[in-house]
Design an enzyme around this catalytic site. Sequence first.
Site, PDB file in Angstrom:
ATOM      1  N   CYS A  98      11.306  -6.061  12.277  1.00 14.46           N
ATOM      2  CA  CYS A  98      11.723  -5.377  13.503  1.00 14.46           C
ATOM      3  C   CYS A  98      12.414  -4.048  13.196  1.00 14.46           C
ATOM      4  CB  CYS A  98      12.697  -6.242  14.270  1.00 14.46           C
ATOM      5  SG  CYS A  98      12.107  -7.899  14.564  1.00 14.46           S
TER       6      CYS A  98
ATOM      7  N   ARG B 290       7.106  -0.571   9.322  1.00 10.68           N
ATOM      8  CA  ARG B 290       7.806  -1.787   8.917  1.00 10.68           C
ATOM      9  C   ARG B 290       7.042  -3.041   9.350  1.00 10.68           C
ATOM     10  NH1 ARG B 290      13.444  -0.966   8.145  1.00 10.68           N
ATOM     11  NH2 ARG B 290      13.970  -2.938   9.108  1.00 10.68           N
TER      12      ARG B 290
ATOM     13  N   TRP C 237       8.790  -7.848  15.309  1.00 12.49           N
ATOM     14  CA  TRP C 237       7.895  -8.630  14.438  1.00 12.49           C
ATOM     15  C   TRP C 237       8.268 -10.082  14.694  1.00 12.49           C
ATOM     16  CZ3 TRP C 237       7.951 -11.881  10.057  1.00 12.49           C
ATOM     17  CH2 TRP C 237       6.768 -11.908   9.306  1.00 12.49           C
TER      18      TRP C 237
ATOM     19  N   ASN D   2      17.762  -7.136  15.474  1.00  7.44           N
ATOM     20  CA  ASN D   2      17.010  -7.489  14.265  1.00  7.44           C
ATOM     21  C   ASN D   2      17.763  -8.619  13.592  1.00  7.44           C
ATOM     22  OD1 ASN D   2      15.384  -5.342  14.764  1.00  7.44           O
ATOM     23  ND2 ASN D   2      16.007  -4.140  12.974  1.00  7.44           N
ATOM     24  N   GLY D   3      17.045  -9.533  12.950  1.00 11.37           N
ATOM     25  CA  GLY D   3      17.719 -10.633  12.247  1.00 11.37           C
ATOM     26  C   GLY D   3      17.506 -11.944  12.978  1.00 11.37           C
TER      27      GLY D   3
ATOM     28  N   GLU E 130       0.162  -8.173 -10.155  1.00 11.97           N
ATOM     29  CA  GLU E 130       0.369  -7.085  -9.198  1.00 11.97           C
ATOM     30  C   GLU E 130      -0.973  -6.558  -8.652  1.00 11.97           C
ATOM     31  OE1 GLU E 130       2.550  -6.071  -7.453  1.00 11.97           O
ATOM     32  OE2 GLU E 130       2.094  -4.023  -6.878  1.00 11.97           O
TER      33      GLU E 130
ATOM     34  N   LYS F 130      -2.144  -6.593  -4.783  1.00 15.44           N
ATOM     35  CA  LYS F 130      -2.492  -5.320  -4.135  1.00 15.44           C
ATOM     36  C   LYS F 130      -3.827  -5.450  -3.430  1.00 15.44           C
ATOM     37  CE  LYS F 130       0.149  -3.433  -3.962  1.00 15.44           C
ATOM     38  NZ  LYS F 130       1.546  -3.487  -4.177  1.00 15.44           N
TER      39      LYS F 130
ATOM     40  N   GLU G 246      -3.698  -8.136  -0.354  1.00 15.51           N
ATOM     41  CA  GLU G 246      -2.875  -7.865   0.826  1.00 15.51           C
ATOM     42  C   GLU G 246      -3.459  -6.762   1.706  1.00 15.51           C
ATOM     43  OE1 GLU G 246       1.121  -6.425   0.047  1.00 15.51           O
ATOM     44  OE2 GLU G 246       0.446  -5.310  -1.693  1.00 15.51           O
TER      45      GLU G 246
ATOM     46  N   HIS H 139      -8.492 -24.204 -18.061  1.00 21.44           N
ATOM     47  CA  HIS H 139      -7.819 -25.469 -17.736  1.00 21.44           C
ATOM     48  C   HIS H 139      -8.016 -25.821 -16.270  1.00 21.44           C
ATOM     49  CE1 HIS H 139      -6.216 -25.700 -21.733  1.00 21.44           C
ATOM     50  NE2 HIS H 139      -5.924 -24.411 -21.644  1.00 21.44           N
TER      51      HIS H 139
ATOM     52  N   LYS I 170       7.172  -4.393   6.082  1.00 25.59           N
ATOM     53  CA  LYS I 170       7.638  -3.645   4.917  1.00 25.59           C
ATOM     54  C   LYS I 170       8.927  -4.218   4.369  1.00 25.59           C
ATOM     55  CE  LYS I 170       7.607  -0.291   1.927  1.00 25.59           C
ATOM     56  NZ  LYS I 170       6.730  -0.539   0.761  1.00 25.59           N
TER      57      LYS I 170
HETATM   58  C1  F6R Z   1       3.619  -5.838  -1.950  1.00 20.35           C
HETATM   59  C2  F6R Z   1       4.996  -5.592  -1.521  1.00 20.35           C
HETATM   60  C3  F6R Z   1       5.896  -6.761  -1.406  1.00 20.35           C
HETATM   61  C4  F6R Z   1       7.335  -6.380  -1.792  1.00 20.35           C
HETATM   62  C5  F6R Z   1       8.269  -7.555  -1.498  1.00 20.35           C
HETATM   63  C6  F6R Z   1       9.702  -7.250  -1.884  1.00 20.35           C
HETATM   64  O1  F6R Z   1       2.883  -4.657  -2.024  1.00 20.35           O
HETATM   65  O2  F6R Z   1       5.369  -4.480  -1.240  1.00 20.35           O
HETATM   66  O3  F6R Z   1       5.445  -7.831  -2.148  1.00 20.35           O
HETATM   67  O4  F6R Z   1       7.369  -6.039  -3.143  1.00 20.35           O
HETATM   68  O5  F6R Z   1       8.224  -7.865  -0.125  1.00 20.35           O
HETATM   69  O6  F6R Z   1      10.221  -6.197  -1.140  1.00 20.35           O
HETATM   70  P1  F6R Z   1      11.478  -5.400  -1.634  1.00 20.35           P
HETATM   71  O7  F6R Z   1      11.113  -4.699  -2.887  1.00 20.35           O
HETATM   72  O8  F6R Z   1      11.803  -4.455  -0.521  1.00 20.35           O
HETATM   73  O9  F6R Z   1      12.567  -6.411  -1.861  1.00 20.35           O
END
Ligand code: F6R
Length: 608
Positions: free
Chosen positions: A2, A27, A75, A101-102, A481, A485, A488, A504, A603
């Site tokens: 949010c 976000r 959100w 928010n929260g 990673e 990437k 997602e 395995h 985000k």
């Molecule tokens: C993936 C991504 C997420 C963040 C994760 C942690 O591309 O961006 O997996 O790495 O949500 O977020 P932060 O770094 O803000 O704690």
Amino acid sequence: MCGIVGFTGKKPAAPILLEGLARLEYRGYDSAGIAVFKNDKISVKKSCGKLQMLRDLINDGVDFDSTVGIGHTRWATHGKPSDENSHPHRSQSGLFAIVHNGIIENYASLRKTLKKKGYTFLSETDTEVVAHLLEENYTGDFFETVSKTIAMLEGSYALGILCKNNPDEMYAVRKSSPLIVGLSDEGNMVASDIPAILPVTRKICYLNDNEIVHLTADSVEIFDMDKNKIEREVKTVEWDVSAAEKGGYEHFMIKEIMEQPKALRETIAPRIKDGQIHLDGINLTKEQLEKVQRINIIACGSAYHVGVVGKYVIEQMCRIPVFAEIASEFRYADPIIDENSLVIIISQSGETADTLEALRVAKKQGATTLAIVNVVGSSIANEAQHVLYTWAGPEISVATTKAYSTQLALMYLISLDIAQKLGRVDDKYVGKMLSSIEALPEKVEKILKIAPEIEEMAQRYAYLEHAYFLGRNLDYAVALEASLKLKEISYIHSEAYAAGELKHGTISLIETGTFVVGLACTERLVAKTMSNIKEVKARGAEVLLLTCEDYGVHSEEVDHILDIPTTHELLMPSLEVVPLQLLGYYIAKARNCDIDKPRNLAKSVTVE
Ligand code: F6R
């Protein structure tokens, strides 16, 4: 997650709120709304779906002349995305309107009590409880009512609050959910993130937890929960609005991938002076480090993947046992942490709920805590004992790229600093490593030049349903990673496997045409990885191999090869992640995905 924006000023609030909300879209959200004053009442307008639907509903806000208002992008957590559940929420008689928010953890019991008192709930949200509670607690004094109400709330909240009887004012509160204040001659603002206020001002104040802020067009006053006034330094945001705009790129993600050389330079350069490491904000002495018996690196998602690289690097350089842990697991694991533990927390946003809580658990158990954070003034930066900032600038794309790369750079410098202080490496090694770290931005620049080649290659993988990323050791850490990437942003099912582990179980999924990306950039393990690659190749997999020219892999052993430059073996993840970010990006682009805002993702994950 949010987003909140609020404005009290000398010009119409609605267009400023809409602009602010647009800058918080990244976000992640599923509905949006605003509340402004109209005809001595608070008028609330909200809509499920994209911000454009709200804009259309209120004719871009031009019909409102109120100079005070609050806005929100939601959100969904409590209750589905719907017009009713969208914020702002009004109290029963319309006396108050709030954005939140929260999570209000005791909302169920408050709701029950308020229902008994005759309050009707129009939504399924925890937030509506706060609106009604404000009305129930109303004393005629706005500040007193806010203060009494928040004392009854449990959980995390950033709140923006309007009262019908005080049309020139706004209160906002911060507890475990980000909120900043913007100050300007045109008016004052609150927002959950800096981009929302940048069109109005670059002058900001950071709020700490448990603080209340009172805003009018001409004044900003900050108070603690006991209503004591607090003085707060006004800071200037170093970047301007263009840093949070696409600047000619099609997506923020590709812009941020391309910005990595700059972000790396800005993160690395101030930390290396005259061949020495200077880690501002960290003053861990040799004596303190000698007591460290274990290091835990704790984070979520991509930041956790940096931790996996960190495990291999620190263990090799410092010979201290390192545990890379997922924050949401760590916090409930009854972890073995004490005053002999060093806990490294990694977070771009500095607000990830599980990571923040893991930090608190570690502190409570006596560990020394060190945070790698991108967002200045965020909760994790405020609460960790030592903080190192990644100077990546604002990261808008939900999928992280430049934050990951700069976190990795700091991980190398921290490892080297610890190793040097403990005498585990000599000056010659440190000098050589520092030169290699300083050379990383240039090497990344070189890799970025092959973007067109990767874009072309991506076309053939765009319609795949599954992908497997295989590697050993540091290559495995990068595979984690790269796989995240891809999945997602492109919605292709993807898994990362330690190459030696595949047989395995998971190798049973490999059949003709299965897409496998092999990572063979850890020189001493290239032959081992290649034998695993041959195993999948023999079962029909289509293999794209990432390796270095000098490592002697023959092109006929795989279907496609991507060669990258070499550096010190421990630093290879910084280079190998870049073409794989590009691969994920271009595959998602070929599939026409909403790259910067992938479905269901946010985000900044400020809920558990
Ligand atoms: C993936 C991504 C997420 C963040 C994760 C942690 O591309 O961006 O997996 O790495 O949500 O977020 P932060 O770094 O803000 O704690």
